[in-house]
Write an enzyme that holds these catalytic residues in place. Structure first.
Site, PDB file in Angstrom:
ATOM      1  CE  LYS A  35      -0.011   3.099   4.825  1.00 32.02           C
ATOM      2  NZ  LYS A  35       0.127   3.177   6.276  1.00 32.02           N
TER       3      LYS A  35
ATOM      4  CD  GLU B  40      -2.688   5.379   6.839  1.00 32.99           C
ATOM      5  OE1 GLU B  40      -2.727   5.476   5.601  1.00 32.99           O
ATOM      6  OE2 GLU B  40      -1.739   4.847   7.453  1.00 32.99           O
TER       7      GLU B  40
ATOM      8  CG  ASN C 285      -1.713   1.233   1.394  1.00 36.04           C
ATOM      9  OD1 ASN C 285      -1.760   2.077   0.496  1.00 36.04           O
ATOM     10  ND2 ASN C 285      -2.365   1.377   2.548  1.00 36.04           N
TER      11      ASN C 285
ATOM     12  N   GLY D 230       3.139   2.269  10.747  1.00 39.81           N
ATOM     13  CA  GLY D 230       4.089   3.362  10.585  1.00 39.81           C
ATOM     14  C   GLY D 230       4.872   3.696  11.831  1.00 39.81           C
TER      15      GLY D 230
HETATM   16  P1  13P Z   1       3.434   0.349   7.564  1.00 37.76           P
HETATM   17  O1  13P Z   1       3.914  -0.944   6.934  1.00 37.76           O
HETATM   18  O2  13P Z   1       4.141   1.551   7.048  1.00 37.76           O
HETATM   19  O3  13P Z   1       3.369   0.255   9.034  1.00 37.76           O
HETATM   20  O4  13P Z   1       1.903   0.533   7.056  1.00 37.76           O
HETATM   21  C1  13P Z   1       1.015  -0.517   7.182  1.00 37.76           C
HETATM   22  C2  13P Z   1      -0.226  -0.163   6.455  1.00 37.76           C
HETATM   23  O5  13P Z   1      -0.976   0.698   6.871  1.00 37.76           O
HETATM   24  C3  13P Z   1      -0.514  -0.874   5.200  1.00 37.76           C
HETATM   25  O6  13P Z   1      -1.805  -0.626   4.744  1.00 37.76           O
END
Ligand code: 13P
Length: 251
Positions: A13, A98, A11, A172
């Site tokens: 983002k 999110e 992902n 994160g």
């Molecule tokens: P991280 O791997 O950056 O912690 O993010 C996980 C996430 O939200 C994947 O959708």
């Protein structure tokens, strides 16, 4: 033992532009195209889907959207419908924490999106997970169970579902859930499916997400109910993402 094929999904983002995203997809393809026994998915931003779907066309790397509208085409400024994604993606993430937290998406909204996605022939990657406050109360299992059940209201196309358990406190932060914690909660997710659709429970893939990296993926994958990972930060580096794919591969 199960015969569920593991999934490694990235992902991205709100990262990368068309140029850098296309380059990242090319690098992932070069490093991971031949890994077998694992489903590989990248979920870039909408603006790059046209370019990246061309780069990955005919390859073993699938493309997913990070979100989708539950509505058909019409007066929904800034939204993207399933028909607009036709031919570009095979998967769509719905209900990422999110979007639940920052865009006010409710589990009822997520259920509508999941149904819209599968009705359009996509696989829905449906995310659930508790925040730190819930975890501290000791109610994480009950919370995630209820959240998933609400997010699956009216859902019936179980072959087109992947669930991602992503605890908010692990996203994160660099602080992944332990493999025991992730196992407990992915099993909770599978139990929800067992309740709603008993025949689907043993075949639905349940992923873990939250600070997954090449140092913790292997242990996570040893757990019986963890069928792969939904990966944020580590999916933005081709070599790191490809290590995750290799760890899940049967090559
Ligand atoms: P991280 O791997 O950056 O912690 O993010 C996980 C996430 O939200 C994947 O959708």
């Amino acid at each position: 033992m199960t015969d569920r094929t593991p999934v490694i999904a990235g992902n991205w983002k709100m990262n990368t532009d068309v140029e850098s995203g296309t380059k990242l997809a090319e690098e992932i393809l070069a490093l991971s195209a031949s890994a077998s026994g694992v489903e590989k998915i990248v979920c870039p931003p909408f603006i790059s889907l046209t370019s990246i779907s061309q780069v990955l066309a005919g390859s073993s790397v699938r493309v997913g959207a990070q979100n989708v509208s539950a509505n058909g085409n019409g007066a929904f400024t800034g939204e993207v419908s399933t028909s607009m994604l036709n031919g570009l993606v095979s998967h769509a993430i719905v209900g990422h924490s999110e979007r639940r937290a920052m865009n006010g998406e409710t589990s009822a909204d997520v259920a509508s999106k999941a149904i819209a996605a599968v009705d359009a022939g996509l696989v829905a990657i449906l995310c659930v997970g508790e925040d730190l406050g819930v975890r501290k109360t000791g109610e994480a299992a009950a919370f995630v169970s209820a959240q998933l059940e609400e997010s699956l209201a009216g859902f019936s196309q179980w072959d087109s579902l992947i669930i991602a358990y992503e605890p908010v406190w692990a996203i994160g932060t660099g602080e992944a859930a332990t493999s025991d914690q992730a196992q407990e909660m992915t099993a909770v997710c599978r139990d929800v499916v067992r309740k709603l659709a008993p025949d689907a429970a043993d075949s639905v893939r349940v992923l873990y997400g939250g600070s997954v990296n090449s140092g913790n993926i292997s242990e996570l994958l040893t757990q019986p109910d963890i069928d792969g990972a939904l990966v944020g930060g580590a999916s933005l580096k081709a070599d790191e993402f490809s290590k995750l794919i290799a760890a899940a591969s049967s090559n």
